[in-house]
Scaffold this active site. Structure first.
Site, PDB file in Angstrom:
ATOM      1  N   SER A 149       0.838  -1.190   0.000  1.00 33.66           N
ATOM      2  CA  SER A 149       0.000   0.000   0.000  1.00 33.66           C
ATOM      3  C   SER A 149       0.882   1.252   0.000  1.00 33.66           C
ATOM      4  O   SER A 149       1.708   1.424  -0.882  1.00 33.66           O
ATOM      5  CB  SER A 149      -0.967  -0.045   1.191  1.00 33.66           C
ATOM      6  N   GLU A 180      -8.903  -4.668  -4.763  1.00 32.42           N
ATOM      7  CA  GLU A 180      -8.302  -3.663  -3.885  1.00 32.42           C
ATOM      8  C   GLU A 180      -9.314  -2.636  -3.385  1.00 32.42           C
ATOM      9  O   GLU A 180      -9.288  -2.208  -2.238  1.00 32.42           O
ATOM     10  CB  GLU A 180      -7.181  -2.921  -4.627  1.00 32.42           C
ATOM     11  N   HIS A 236      -7.978  -5.223  -0.320  1.00 36.80           N
ATOM     12  CA  HIS A 236      -6.715  -4.528  -0.065  1.00 36.80           C
ATOM     13  C   HIS A 236      -6.177  -4.896   1.310  1.00 36.80           C
ATOM     14  O   HIS A 236      -6.867  -4.783   2.318  1.00 36.80           O
ATOM     15  CB  HIS A 236      -6.954  -3.018  -0.133  1.00 36.80           C
TER      16      HIS A 236
END
Length: 563
Positions: free
Chosen positions: A236, A373, A482
C-alpha cells in the site's frame, strides 16, 4: 562420586547458555542485546535517527548521536503519531459487518494487525532486525527491508513481525535478515505547502525511510546481513514509498558510493502522479492542520511553523483527528493531502514523469495487486447510490478533473453489477446500487493503473507481476480485498502464505522469484507476453495481464483524476 547437585548445576548452565540473549556490536564497541524467540534472534526498537521532536519536528531526520552501549532491544518502539487505524476497521464493521463476513481464522489476525500501532510517540524513528538464531557477523545474508503502509496517515513496524519470513527462509535453505523501519506519516512526515517547502523540509517521511536504509548500509553487517544485497519491499503506502525511493534524486539510490538497495517488491501500490508540494491540496491540508492546532496559517511561514513546533503532541494529534474531512474515516482526503510530493529535491519531478523519462534506479522488481483492492475503500462513498451521486463524489476527490474526464470514467465503469468489484461475482455482492462500480474505480485508479505505468516505463530491467485472488468467493462484498495479503504473510500459515514468502525470499536471494521455492514457475513480464502470476488460495497459475485495458489506460493518461 559426582553429586546430583553438580549435574543439575551443569544442566542449568547449558540451558542458560542456549537461552542467552543474542548480541550485536555497533560503532566498534557498543554492545546491544536482543531476544531469542524460538529460532529467531530479534532486536527491536533500535534508534536510527535522533528523536524528531522540538525544533526537529517536521524536519528531515538527523543521524543518531547517542550511544548504543547496553541497549536492550527487547520491545518494539511506539508508533509515530498518526490517525487511529481502528477507525477504518470500525467503519467496515458498521457498513459491511466485517466481523461476520471475514472467516474465523482471518478475523483475529486482521484486528491484531490494525492494533499494532496503538501506542504513539513523536520519538519514533526506530527499526527492528530479525535474523536466524546464532547468525554470525560474517554470514553476509541477504537483507529484506520492510516499509509499512497505512495511506501515509497511519502504520507501524510493530504490526509486521519478521519471524515468519526468517523461519521460512531457513527452511528453504536461503536464510535472510529481515528489517522493518518506522517513518513519520501525516503532517509529521508529509506536511506540504509553501512554508515547509521554503524551509526545505518536504517529504520528511521519505527521508526517514532513506535514513533507515543508510543505517542498514552502515550497520547490518554487524548482524550478519549483507549491505550489498538489500531488497526493499512494502504494501500500500509502503509500496508507494518503494516506488518513490526508486525515483528519489532522479534514480540515484547510492550512499557513500554504494547502492542502498538492489531489488524491490511493490505490493498493492506504485507511483502516483501527485501534484507538487505547493499545490492546492497540500497547502489546504497545511492550513487546516494549523487552524485546528490553534495557529494562524496566514501569519507568515516562519511564525506558523514556530507555532506548530511549540504545541504539545496531544494538541497536534487532536488537530490531525479534527479535520472537517474526517467524515471519510480520515483516510482518502488526508491520503490525497499527505503523501510524497514533487519538491525539486528528493522527488525532483512527478513520479510518472520520472519513470517515463528513465530517471529511476535500475534494479529488478516485482509488482502486483489484490484482485479487489477497492472494496475496502468503497464504504467512504456508501451514500453515493445513483450515477449523479457517483459523479458528485468523484468531483469531490478529483477536484482538478473536468466534467468530460469524469463522464469518461463513468462510461468506462458503468453501473452494471456484473462488471464491478468484487470482480467475477456477477450480480452478487452489491452492498448498494453503486458499491461495485465505486470499488472498481478505486481498484484501477489507485492500484492497477500505477502498476501498469511502472511496467510500461521500465523496459530495461527485469520485472515480474502478479494478481492475487486467494479470497475470491470466500468473503462477501470484499472479495480479495486490499491488505488481505498481509494476513497470509505475517499472521497465518495457510493457503498462499508460502507463495508470498517463498517467492519473495527467493527474489531477495537471487533477484529471481523461482529458485528453490517448489512453487509454480513465475515467468518474467515481457511487453509482448504480459505474463502475470495469479495467486490462488491453493496453488498458483500463469495468466495474461490483459484485463480492463481501456479503463486502466484512461487512468494512466489522465493525471487530472488524481488532483
Amino acid at each position: 562420586m559426582v553429586s546430583k547437585t553438580f549435574f543439575l548445576a551443569a544442566a542449568l548452565n547449558v540451558v542458560g547458555t542456549l537461552a542467552q540473549a543474542p548480541t550485536a556490536v555497533l560503532n566498534g564497541n557498543e554492545v546491544i542485546s536482543g531476544v531469542l524467540e524460538g529460532k529467531v534472534d530479534t532486536f527491536k526498537g533500535i534508534p536510527f535517527a535522533d528523536p524528531p521532536v522540538g525544533d526537529l519536528r517536521f524536519k528531515h531526520p538527523q543521524p543518531f548521536t547517542g550511544s548504543y552501549q547496553g541497549l536492550k532491544a527487547n520491545d518494539f518502539s511506539s508508533a509515530c503519531m498518526q490517525l487511529d487505524p481502528g477507525n477504518a476497521i470500525s467503519l467496515l464493521d458498521k457498513v459491511v459487518g466485517l466481523g461476520k463476513i471475514i472467516p474465523d481464522n482471518l478475523r483475529g489476525p486482521l484486528y491484531d494487525m490494525a492494533q499494532g500501532s496503538v501506542s504513539m510517540n513523536e520519538d519514533c524513528l526506530y527499526l527492528n532486525v530479525f535474523r536466524p538464531a546464532g547468525t554470525k557477523p560474517d554470514a553476509k545474508l541477504p537483507v529484506m527491508v520492510w516499509i509499512y503502509g497505512g495511506a501515509f496517515v497511519f502504520g507501524s513496524s510493530a504490526s509486521y513481525p519478521g519471524n515468519g519470513y526468517v523461519k521460512e527462509s531457513v527452511e528453504m535453505g536461503q536464510p535472510v535478515v529481515f528489517v522493518s523501519i518506522n517513518y513519520r506519516t501525516g503532517p509529521y512526515g508529509f506536511l506540504g505547502g509553501d512554508a515547509i517547502t521554503a524551509e526545505g523540509n518536504t517529504n520528511a517521511g521519505l527521508h526517514d525511510q532513506r535514513k533507515g536504509l543508510e543505517w542498514v548500509s552502515d550497520n547490518i553487517a554487524n548482524f550478519g546481513g549483507d549491505p550489498d544485497k538489500v531488497m526493499i519491499f512494502g504494501e500500500s503506502a509502503g509500496a508507494m514509498s518503494v516506488a518513490h525511493q526508486l525515483v528519489a534524486y532522479g534514480g540515484d539510490n547510492t550512499y557513500n558510493g554504494k547502492q542502498l538497495f538492489h531489488s524491490a517488491i511493490l505490493q498493492s501500490g506504485g507511483p502516483l502522479p501527485y501534484f507538487d508540494s505547493t499545490s492546492v491540496g497540500p497547502e489546504s491540508a497545511y492550513s487546516r492542520f494549523a487552524q485546528y492546532a490553534g495557529c494562524d496559517a496566514s501569519a507568515g511561514d516562519n511564525e506558523t511553523l514556530a507555532c506548530l513546533r511549540s504545541k504539545s503532541s496531544d494538541v497536534l494529534h487532536s488537530a490531525q483527528n479534527s479535520y472537517d474531512l474526517k467524515d471519510l474515516f480520515g483516510l482518502l482526503p488526508q491520503f490525497l493531502g499527505f503523501g510524497p510530493r514533487p519538491d525539486g529535491n528528493i522527488i525532483p519531478d512527478a513520479a510518472y514523469e520520472l519513470y517515463r523519462s528513465g530517471r529511476y534506479a535500475k534494479v529488478p522488481y516485482i509488482t502486483g495487486n489484490q484482485e479487489d483492492e477497492g472494496t475496502i475503500l468503497a464504504p467512504v462513498a456508501i451514500n453515493a447510490t445513483t450515477t449523479p451521486h457517483v459523479k458528485k463524489w468523484l468531483k469531490y476527490i478529483c477536484s482538478e478533473a473536468s466534467d468530460a474526464s469524469l463522464d469518461r470514467v463513468l462510461s468506462l465503469y458503468p453501473g452494471s453489477w456484473s462488471e464491478g468489484a468484487p470482480f467475477r461475482t456477477g450480480i452478487l455482492n452489491a452492498l448498494t446500487p453503486q458499491f461495485k462500480r465505486i470499488a472498481a474505480i478505486f481498484t484501477d485508479l489507485l492500484f492497477q493503473s500505477p502498476r501498469r505505468v511502472m511496467l510500461n516505463a521500465t523496459k530495461d530491467v527485469n520485472r515480474w507481476t502478479y494478481l492475487a485472488t486467494q479470497l475470491h468467493n470466500l468473503v462477501p462484498f470484499l472479495g480479495t480485498f486490499h491488505g488481505s495479503d498481509l494476513l497470509f504473510q505475517y499472521y497465518v500459515d495457510l493457503g498462499p502464505s508460502s507463495a508470498y514468502r517463498r517467492y519473495f525470499i527467493s527474489f531477495a536471494n537471487h533477484h529471481d522469484p523461482n529458485v528453490g521455492t517448489n512453487l509454480k514457475q513465475w515467468d518474467m513480464y515481457t511487453d509482448s507476453g504480459k505474463e502475470m502470476l495469479q495467486i490462488h488460495m491453493i496453488g498458483n497459475s500463469m495468466r495474461t495481464d490483459d484485463f480492463r485495458i481501456e479503463g486502466i489506460s484512461n487512468f494512466e493518461s489522465d493525471v487530472t483524476l488524481f488532483g
